[in-house]
Write a protein that holds these residues in place. Structure first.
Motif, PDB file in Angstrom:
ATOM      1  N   GLY A   6     -18.438  16.918 -34.629  1.00  0.00           N
ATOM      2  CA  GLY A   6     -18.678  16.221 -33.374  1.00  0.00           C
ATOM      3  C   GLY A   6     -19.944  15.390 -33.350  1.00  0.00           C
ATOM      4  N   VAL A   7     -20.463  15.038 -34.523  1.00  0.00           N
ATOM      5  CA  VAL A   7     -21.667  14.206 -34.578  1.00  0.00           C
ATOM      6  C   VAL A   7     -21.261  12.762 -34.373  1.00  0.00           C
ATOM      7  N   PRO A   8     -21.792  12.109 -33.333  1.00  0.00           N
ATOM      8  CA  PRO A   8     -21.457  10.700 -33.100  1.00  0.00           C
ATOM      9  C   PRO A   8     -21.931   9.818 -34.260  1.00  0.00           C
ATOM     10  N   ALA A   9     -21.210   8.745 -34.501  1.00  0.00           N
ATOM     11  CA  ALA A   9     -21.552   7.833 -35.594  1.00  0.00           C
ATOM     12  C   ALA A   9     -22.988   7.348 -35.497  1.00  0.00           C
ATOM     13  N   ALA A  10     -23.495   7.172 -34.297  1.00  0.00           N
ATOM     14  CA  ALA A  10     -24.868   6.679 -34.102  1.00  0.00           C
ATOM     15  C   ALA A  10     -25.917   7.676 -34.597  1.00  0.00           C
ATOM     16  N   GLU A  11     -25.515   8.927 -34.785  1.00  0.00           N
ATOM     17  CA  GLU A  11     -26.465   9.960 -35.206  1.00  0.00           C
ATOM     18  C   GLU A  11     -26.276  10.391 -36.660  1.00  0.00           C
ATOM     19  N   MET A  12     -25.488   9.655 -37.422  1.00  0.00           N
ATOM     20  CA  MET A  12     -25.219  10.013 -38.807  1.00  0.00           C
ATOM     21  C   MET A  12     -26.488  10.015 -39.661  1.00  0.00           C
ATOM     22  N   ASP A  13     -27.442   9.150 -39.355  1.00  0.00           N
ATOM     23  CA  ASP A  13     -28.693   9.123 -40.123  1.00  0.00           C
ATOM     24  C   ASP A  13     -29.431  10.451 -39.984  1.00  0.00           C
ATOM     25  N   SER A  14     -29.453  11.006 -38.781  1.00  0.00           N
ATOM     26  CA  SER A  14     -30.101  12.316 -38.574  1.00  0.00           C
ATOM     27  C   SER A  14     -29.360  13.387 -39.355  1.00  0.00           C
ATOM     28  N   PHE A  15     -28.045  13.342 -39.307  1.00  0.00           N
ATOM     29  CA  PHE A  15     -27.202  14.310 -40.015  1.00  0.00           C
ATOM     30  C   PHE A  15     -27.519  14.293 -41.513  1.00  0.00           C
ATOM     31  N   LYS A  16     -27.600  13.102 -42.092  1.00  0.00           N
ATOM     32  CA  LYS A  16     -27.912  12.956 -43.521  1.00  0.00           C
ATOM     33  C   LYS A  16     -29.320  13.445 -43.823  1.00  0.00           C
ATOM     34  N   LYS A  17     -30.282  13.131 -42.972  1.00  0.00           N
ATOM     35  CA  LYS A  17     -31.668  13.566 -43.174  1.00  0.00           C
ATOM     36  C   LYS A  17     -31.747  15.089 -43.155  1.00  0.00           C
ATOM     37  N   TRP A  18     -31.082  15.715 -42.177  1.00  0.00           N
ATOM     38  CA  TRP A  18     -31.113  17.175 -42.113  1.00  0.00           C
ATOM     39  C   TRP A  18     -30.549  17.781 -43.389  1.00  0.00           C
ATOM     40  N   SER A  19     -29.448  17.235 -43.864  1.00  0.00           N
ATOM     41  CA  SER A  19     -28.830  17.738 -45.085  1.00  0.00           C
ATOM     42  C   SER A  19     -29.759  17.564 -46.282  1.00  0.00           C
ATOM     43  N   ASP A  20     -30.321  16.379 -46.429  1.00  0.00           N
ATOM     44  CA  ASP A  20     -31.232  16.120 -47.547  1.00  0.00           C
ATOM     45  C   ASP A  20     -32.445  17.036 -47.494  1.00  0.00           C
ATOM     46  N   ASP A  21     -33.014  17.199 -46.298  1.00  0.00           N
ATOM     47  CA  ASP A  21     -34.214  18.025 -46.164  1.00  0.00           C
ATOM     48  C   ASP A  21     -33.927  19.497 -46.432  1.00  0.00           C
ATOM     49  N   MET A  22     -32.790  19.986 -45.944  1.00  0.00           N
ATOM     50  CA  MET A  22     -32.465  21.398 -46.189  1.00  0.00           C
ATOM     51  C   MET A  22     -32.148  21.639 -47.652  1.00  0.00           C
ATOM     52  N   SER A  23     -31.523  20.673 -48.309  1.00  0.00           N
ATOM     53  CA  SER A  23     -31.227  20.810 -49.738  1.00  0.00           C
ATOM     54  C   SER A  23     -32.499  20.738 -50.567  1.00  0.00           C
ATOM     55  N   ALA A  24     -33.450  19.925 -50.139  1.00  0.00           N
ATOM     56  CA  ALA A  24     -34.702  19.768 -50.886  1.00  0.00           C
ATOM     57  C   ALA A  24     -35.462  21.084 -50.977  1.00  0.00           C
ATOM     58  N   ARG A  25     -35.264  21.953 -49.997  1.00  0.00           N
ATOM     59  CA  ARG A  25     -36.014  23.215 -49.963  1.00  0.00           C
ATOM     60  C   ARG A  25     -35.584  24.181 -51.067  1.00  0.00           C
ATOM     61  N   PHE A  26     -34.516  23.880 -51.785  1.00  0.00           N
ATOM     62  CA  PHE A  26     -34.086  24.736 -52.886  1.00  0.00           C
ATOM     63  C   PHE A  26     -34.942  24.543 -54.130  1.00  0.00           C
ATOM     64  N   GLY A  27     -35.752  23.498 -54.158  1.00  0.00           N
ATOM     65  CA  GLY A  27     -36.600  23.219 -55.312  1.00  0.00           C
ATOM     66  C   GLY A  27     -38.068  23.281 -54.933  1.00  0.00           C
ATOM     67  N   PRO A  28     -38.938  23.171 -55.932  1.00  0.00           N
ATOM     68  CA  PRO A  28     -40.378  23.201 -55.645  1.00  0.00           C
ATOM     69  C   PRO A  28     -40.800  21.935 -54.901  1.00  0.00           C
ATOM     70  N   LEU A  29     -41.590  22.108 -53.853  1.00  0.00           N
ATOM     71  CA  LEU A  29     -42.044  20.986 -53.033  1.00  0.00           C
ATOM     72  C   LEU A  29     -43.513  21.166 -52.683  1.00  0.00           C
ATOM     73  N   PRO A  30     -44.238  20.074 -52.528  1.00  0.00           N
ATOM     74  CA  PRO A  30     -45.605  20.181 -52.008  1.00  0.00           C
ATOM     75  C   PRO A  30     -45.557  20.744 -50.578  1.00  0.00           C
ATOM     76  N   LEU A  31     -46.620  21.393 -50.165  1.00  0.00           N
ATOM     77  CA  LEU A  31     -46.668  22.036 -48.852  1.00  0.00           C
ATOM     78  C   LEU A  31     -46.321  21.077 -47.718  1.00  0.00           C
ATOM     79  N   GLU A  32     -46.833  19.865 -47.760  1.00  0.00           N
ATOM     80  CA  GLU A  32     -46.557  18.882 -46.709  1.00  0.00           C
ATOM     81  C   GLU A  32     -45.060  18.605 -46.585  1.00  0.00           C
ATOM     82  N   ARG A  33     -44.373  18.482 -47.714  1.00  0.00           N
ATOM     83  CA  ARG A  33     -42.928  18.232 -47.700  1.00  0.00           C
ATOM     84  C   ARG A  33     -42.175  19.469 -47.218  1.00  0.00           C
TER      85      ARG A  33
END
Length: 171
Positions: A6-33
């Motif tokens: 039910g994510v509106p097309a106008a909010e797809m960028d947020s959806f992609k960002k959330w996915s990318d950010d949550m996936s990034a946490r599986f690897g080593p990241l600097p504290l700020e990230r």
């Protein structure tokens, strides 16, 4: 998957960002990230908690309404944290794995033009091409699990409660 949730097309960028950010946490990241990714996950949780509450008041024919009403006989309905966990898995699983499979499959086909030509000539080979891409370069290489009981595998004792990473890609 975003449309099913039910994510509106106008909010797809947020959806992609959330996915990318949550996936990034599986690897080593600097504290700020790490902090940035954690904030992104909280945004995701707030967005979908509000969407679930909206479905509670105004059900629709969508996955969120189904999730809200899902229940195994004799079990309690899913709690909000459980529903958010399911949605997180759908978000990452539907985005990361599909994106990575498409990218690696295209690279494999570009590096093997004879195979690309074969698939273009015979569209019946498409499904096999996807299966081979998954076999050769799977987007997920393993899963984390916890041992539910003491067990011995290949002469190695694994105690109950041990945390394991199953690297099935090594097979």
């Amino acid at each position: 998957h975003a449309e099913n949730l039910g994510v509106p097309a106008a909010e797809m960028d947020s959806f992609k960002k959330w996915s990318d950010d949550m996936s990034a946490r599986f690897g080593p990241l600097p504290l700020e990230r790490q902090v940035e990714c954690a904030r992104s996950e909280v945004e995701f949780q707030h967005y979908f908690a509000a969407a679930i509450e909206d479905r509670r008041r105004h059900p629709r024919e969508d996955l969120l309404s189904e999730l809200l009403n899902a229940q195994v006989k004799g079990e309690a309905p899913l709690t909000m944290p459980e529903m958010l966990s399911v949605l997180k898995q759908l978000l990452i699983g539907g985005n990361e794995t599909s994106t990575n499979l498409i990218g690696s499959m295209m690279l494999l086909l570009m590096n093997h033009p004879d195979q690309l030509d074969a698939v273009l000539r015979d569209r019946h080979l498409e499904q096999n091409a996807v299966e081979e891409a998954l076999r050769l370069d799977a987007p997920v290489q393993g899963l984390f699990r916890s041992a539910m009981e003491d067990v011995e595998i290949g002469g190695v004792k694994i105690p109950r409660g041990a945390h394991l990473e199953l690297l099935y890609a090594s097979g």
